[in-house]
Design a protein around this motif. Sequence first.
Motif, PDB file in Angstrom:
ATOM      1  N   SER B 161     -47.608  23.847  -6.737  1.00 37.54           N
ATOM      2  CA  SER B 161     -46.408  23.321  -5.970  1.00 37.54           C
ATOM      3  C   SER B 161     -46.416  21.922  -5.838  1.00 37.54           C
ATOM      4  N   PHE B 162     -45.433  21.210  -5.426  1.00 33.56           N
ATOM      5  CA  PHE B 162     -45.348  19.736  -5.131  1.00 33.56           C
ATOM      6  C   PHE B 162     -44.739  19.568  -3.942  1.00 33.56           C
ATOM      7  N   PRO B 163     -45.703  19.047  -2.851  1.00 34.40           N
ATOM      8  CA  PRO B 163     -45.171  18.662  -1.978  1.00 34.40           C
ATOM      9  C   PRO B 163     -43.972  17.589  -1.760  1.00 34.40           C
ATOM     10  N   GLU B 164     -43.910  16.749  -2.793  1.00 35.56           N
ATOM     11  CA  GLU B 164     -42.983  15.469  -2.737  1.00 35.56           C
ATOM     12  C   GLU B 164     -41.513  16.319  -2.991  1.00 35.56           C
ATOM     13  N   THR B 165     -41.556  17.526  -3.386  1.00 38.23           N
ATOM     14  CA  THR B 165     -40.044  17.959  -3.763  1.00 38.23           C
ATOM     15  C   THR B 165     -39.646  18.920  -2.563  1.00 38.23           C
ATOM     16  N   GLU B 166     -40.139  19.048  -1.633  1.00 40.86           N
ATOM     17  CA  GLU B 166     -39.844  19.714  -0.338  1.00 40.86           C
ATOM     18  C   GLU B 166     -38.260  19.299   0.138  1.00 40.86           C
ATOM     19  N   PHE B 167     -37.628  20.218   0.694  1.00 40.65           N
ATOM     20  CA  PHE B 167     -36.322  20.108   0.864  1.00 40.65           C
ATOM     21  C   PHE B 167     -35.563  20.928   1.879  1.00 40.65           C
ATOM     22  N   ILE B 168     -34.599  20.713   2.585  1.00 37.96           N
ATOM     23  CA  ILE B 168     -34.079  21.778   3.367  1.00 37.96           C
ATOM     24  C   ILE B 168     -32.742  22.050   2.940  1.00 37.96           C
ATOM     25  N   ALA B 169     -32.392  23.387   2.659  1.00 36.66           N
ATOM     26  CA  ALA B 169     -30.933  23.777   2.101  1.00 36.66           C
ATOM     27  C   ALA B 169     -30.125  23.565   3.025  1.00 36.66           C
ATOM     28  N   VAL B 170     -28.851  22.744   2.749  1.00 36.46           N
ATOM     29  CA  VAL B 170     -27.656  22.532   3.441  1.00 36.46           C
ATOM     30  C   VAL B 170     -26.404  22.880   2.695  1.00 36.46           C
ATOM     31  N   THR B 171     -25.262  23.170   3.454  1.00 32.53           N
ATOM     32  CA  THR B 171     -23.966  23.301   2.697  1.00 32.53           C
ATOM     33  C   THR B 171     -23.190  22.014   3.000  1.00 32.53           C
ATOM     34  N   ALA B 172     -23.714  21.044   3.626  1.00 31.77           N
ATOM     35  CA  ALA B 172     -23.132  19.579   3.634  1.00 31.77           C
ATOM     36  C   ALA B 172     -24.244  18.713   4.023  1.00 31.77           C
ATOM     37  N   TYR B 173     -24.489  17.555   3.459  1.00 34.21           N
ATOM     38  CA  TYR B 173     -25.540  16.693   3.621  1.00 34.21           C
ATOM     39  C   TYR B 173     -25.309  16.252   5.190  1.00 34.21           C
ATOM     40  N   GLN B 174     -26.319  16.240   5.857  1.00 34.93           N
ATOM     41  CA  GLN B 174     -26.616  15.928   7.338  1.00 34.93           C
ATOM     42  C   GLN B 174     -27.014  14.334   7.364  1.00 34.93           C
ATOM     43  N   ASN B 175     -28.004  13.821   6.661  1.00 32.48           N
ATOM     44  CA  ASN B 175     -28.300  12.540   6.781  1.00 32.48           C
ATOM     45  C   ASN B 175     -27.756  11.696   5.868  1.00 32.48           C
ATOM     46  N   ASP B 176     -27.070  10.753   6.451  1.00 29.77           N
ATOM     47  CA  ASP B 176     -26.378   9.865   5.508  1.00 29.77           C
ATOM     48  C   ASP B 176     -27.373   9.039   4.640  1.00 29.77           C
TER      49      ASP B 176
END
Lengths: 205, 205
Positions: B161-176
């Motif tokens: 696995s690749f720690p660089e590719t970690e993410f949070i799933a969202v229905t709309a972007y939170q962070n501009d």
Amino acid sequence: MKPTVNENINVYLEDRDLWTKFKPLTNEMIVTKAGRRMFPVLKVSIRGLDPESMYTIELHFDQVDSHRWRYVNGQWQPGSKPDPPIQRGPYVHNESPNFGKHWMKDTISFSKVKLTNKTNHTGSTQIVLNSLHKYEPKIRISQVIHTSKRGNETIPVYTTSFPETEFIAVTAYQNDDITALKIRYNPFAKAFLDTNKRDERELAD
Amino acid sequence: MKPTVNENINVYLEDRDLWTKFKPLTNEMIVTKAGRRMFPVLKVSIRGLDPESMYTIELHFDQVDSHRWRYVNGQWQPGSKPDPPIQRGPYVHNESPNFGKHWMKDTISFSKVKLTNKTNHTGSTQIVLNSLHKYEPKIRISQVIHTSKRGNETIPVYTTSFPETEFIAVTAYQNDDITALKIRYNPFAKAFLDTNKRDERELAD
DNA sequence: GACCTTCTCACCTACGTGTTAAGC
DNA sequence: TCGCTTAACACGTAGGTGAGAAGG
């Protein structure tokens, strides 16, 4: 391990109704430097493979005679001698290799094959044909056998071709009736279908 | 026949420079009903497979913690308890199964995987994730062994696995800032990049 | 109200068509 | 000139973006 040569393999041509609209007019397929898709697209369904065995499916274009053809006064006429033949490998279907059950699950489409008149192609999707020569598509099914730790054998187990799909390779359409059929049934040519309709409306006004 | 467990298998993440732009900001991936592609696209190159053996390559999404996350005042904060986990199969790379030499020939791209928040999907490309949960993509390589005339075994031989590719799933972007990076580097979002440039020009006038 | 999700939209990428005029 | 090929083009298909308003 011996290949599972299944005597019950059958390959059915899909969209046969469409192909038979082109056949009596002598079908034409455009070849370009970059490669042009076929229309109609060659599609087949397959039965009788061993579900758990592995197969590769290829598309060949057999040159059906030794003529260079010419379109004169609305008729295709055979010329004297053909251009030197081109020796190139077949188009390997992009889902190869795969299990028998995969190939039998859905219709197999050769939409990605591209016909070209230029050699020196890097892409695996381009197939080189001689313009103004007549071809017949042929399907070959080969079983993939893992013979040892260091090798695989690919053994042809079935071959068939479809007379309905015969065509002459061209760099520009010769027969206007062929052009009309291509425009009528190919969604990507809808621009010209709309133009025709507009012309008809303008004529009616 | 025993699997060829090659101790020298290695999987390298491509476009690492791009991924590391998103990582420190906490990357986000959109999930939609129909399924949304990832950006950046996960791409890897693989070495050390047996060229003549057959492998299947899968992409999993491991939930990395037991939190439902919230974006509050420009910060991601872990919530109390996660939503019930989703048990779904992995995304199988569309070129599977294939020979080791095929997988090692070029970079392998997972551009076709689509992230969704809806179950009941027929397509084989959609992967269901829980929105507002954190995931880490994981690659699994399995060897396909033809054990008998009537069966195949799929045996995992490598996982990473690749720690660089970690993410949070969202229905709309939170962070501009994440939105800005997506627009800047994803060609399909160029419409919004042009708008920004035009705005800048208009401000300069 | 606050938070999250859904839907429609304009605007792109990417590329498949025959047409047409120019090239050889 | 004639026959064939090439390249630019307008106009489609097909589908990937975030924005923004509406919904729950």
